[in-house]
Each structure stands twice: as C-alpha cells, then as structure tokens.
Design a protein around this motif. Sequence first.
Motif, mmCIF file in Angstrom:
data_model
loop_
_atom_site.group_PDB
_atom_site.id
_atom_site.type_symbol
_atom_site.label_atom_id
_atom_site.label_comp_id
_atom_site.label_asym_id
_atom_site.label_seq_id
_atom_site.Cartn_x
_atom_site.Cartn_y
_atom_site.Cartn_z
ATOM 1 N N THR A 40 36.328 61.074 90.170
ATOM 2 C CA THR A 40 35.507 61.681 91.211
ATOM 3 C C THR A 40 34.621 60.583 91.767
ATOM 4 O OG1 THR A 40 33.913 62.345 89.494
ATOM 5 C CG2 THR A 40 35.449 64.028 90.268
ATOM 6 N N TYR B 55 34.529 68.161 94.510
ATOM 7 C CA TYR B 55 33.339 68.755 93.895
ATOM 8 C C TYR B 55 33.290 70.254 94.195
ATOM 9 C CZ TYR B 55 31.812 63.880 93.641
ATOM 10 O OH TYR B 55 31.740 62.532 93.389
ATOM 11 N N TYR C 225 38.218 72.566 86.540
ATOM 12 C CA TYR C 225 38.853 71.267 86.772
ATOM 13 C C TYR C 225 40.206 71.122 86.083
ATOM 14 C CZ TYR C 225 35.179 68.905 89.393
ATOM 15 O OH TYR C 225 34.328 68.521 90.386
ATOM 16 N N ASN D 11 33.537 66.735 100.589
ATOM 17 C CA ASN D 11 34.908 66.892 100.085
ATOM 18 C C ASN D 11 35.940 66.539 101.153
ATOM 19 O OD1 ASN D 11 34.634 67.668 97.352
ATOM 20 N ND2 ASN D 11 34.154 69.764 97.944
ATOM 21 N N SER E 45 33.216 62.984 86.382
ATOM 22 C CA SER E 45 34.296 62.455 85.549
ATOM 23 C C SER E 45 33.799 62.133 84.147
ATOM 24 C CB SER E 45 34.882 61.189 86.181
ATOM 25 O OG SER E 45 35.508 61.479 87.412
#
Length: 286
Positions: free
Chosen positions: A126, A188, A278, A218, A54
């Motif tokens: 994140t 991720y 992202y 995840n 992040s």
Amino acid sequence: MARRRQFRFLTTLGIGAAALALTFTGIAPATATASQTKTQSKVTDYVNLGDSYSAGFGSGTLTQNPMMPPGCLQGSGPTHVTALDARPRVNLTANAACAGLTTVQIAGTVPLLTPYLAGAELVTLTLGANDLDIRGLVTACSTLGSDAACDGALRLGNLAIPTIGASAHQTLRTLDAATRGKILVLGYPRLFTTSNGDQQFITAKRATQLNRLGDALNLAIKKATKRTSAKFVSVTGAFNNHGLGANKPWIYFNQVLPAGLNDPFNLHPTATGYLKGYYPAVKRHL
C-alpha cells in the motif's frame, strides 16, 4: 488487545515519516521461519512492503520490524500478510513494510530488497496515504475544528492528489523493474460509515467529504499502475458498512488514556478488517 474502539479524530495513519528517521542501510536477511520448510513442489515466494496498512497497524501491538533498522514499526497481530504466509504454498521471504513511509521512501527501500524481489512471485504493498496530511484533515474536519479550517484542508488535500499519483507511479515503475512477480497494489478503505448520521466528533457531511478524498486517492493510485505490471486491488466494497460509525466497525479507534488520541493504531483496520477485508481481496488474485 484491551483497547476500546471509539470515535475521535486527532491522530495519524502511522508514526510519521520524520519520526522513523530510517537509514535503510544494512538490511538484515530474513530469519528462517517454519514457512521456509514447506515441502510442496511449487512454493510462491512473497514480498510485502509499503506503509502502515501493509505493516499491520491496528492489529496486535506495536512492534519493531526485525528485518529493518530501528524505527520501522509494525503491528504484531494477524493481517492479510500473515494469512497469505500461512497458506500451504506461500513463503514470505521479506516483510519490509514500515508505518509512516511515503511513496518516495517506499521507492527507497526497493533497491535494498533486490535479492528478495528478484526471486519473488508475489509482491503486495500500500502507498500514498502518508503523502496526505491525515492528522490535519481529520482534526480540521472534526467538531474540534472549524468550517474554514476543514474547507481549507480538504482543498489542499485534493490539490495534492495528482502529485501523489505521479509519485506513486514512479515508485511502482521502480518496483516493476526490480521484480518479475505479480505486484498487487492494495487500496484503502473508506474510514467512515455515514448511514447512521452524525457521529460524536464528526458530522456525516464532513465524514462524507473525507471519504470522497479517500476515493480520489484510491483512483490516483489505480491510475498510477498504468504502464506498469502492477494491478490495483480495491477493498472499498469489502469495508462497506464497516467504517467508523458503523455498528460493527473494522477500523480501529481508541480514545482511552494513556494512549488515547495519540494511539498510532487509530484509523487503521482491525485484525478483522485485515482478515475479512484485505485478505479475501488479495486471495482472489492469487
């Protein structure tokens, strides 16, 4: 950024939580930016927090987060966060992400962001990767390690996944209670592309095992969003064929001296990874 991206595995996902030594006291108000002058009738106030993914590690250069105490580091280059803030009706009111933060430390920043979170309509973060021993994993499973060391590190990593998931859930509950905004928990990417076979410092077998551990992380984070209003956003598909070992990797790796193996940006998305991996994933949920 004049760094070569090559493939060796003796680094971390960020600066390390211990090195941060943040007190999280006296967070300064966000400074006025051009985005705060947007005149559209409906502006989405946006807060970003979390770990090094992040904080934009891998893009630009290393920089101190001006909103946070010394030791809170970010990347200075373009990311999904800067791309969101550049949208006409989005106003980034607080960017409190710091490299190296664990799930518990991220939860500790939430009460201090209350004024921003209370008015936020969008929150991204994140979390979870720093709760694993990434340096130990990649070192043990590279050709510099051994089969016994890698097997042991992978076993410990898999054993830690449920605890990390539970901690992530508690952090998301804390965040959920602090905001009515839409919370997007970003996953991720897989760090390695194995379709081209063995790499210089890691075999395809070991890279695949590390990818599977990342998939398990995840999944645990996705499960952690249950019984909260947070939504998990996967980037696995976006990064397919763009991991380390790919012809066009979106993961940063540098073995050029002097930063070399200790480059803190290693194992993070490049600017391309943030903007093409992202950002589109987040934009679909706006």
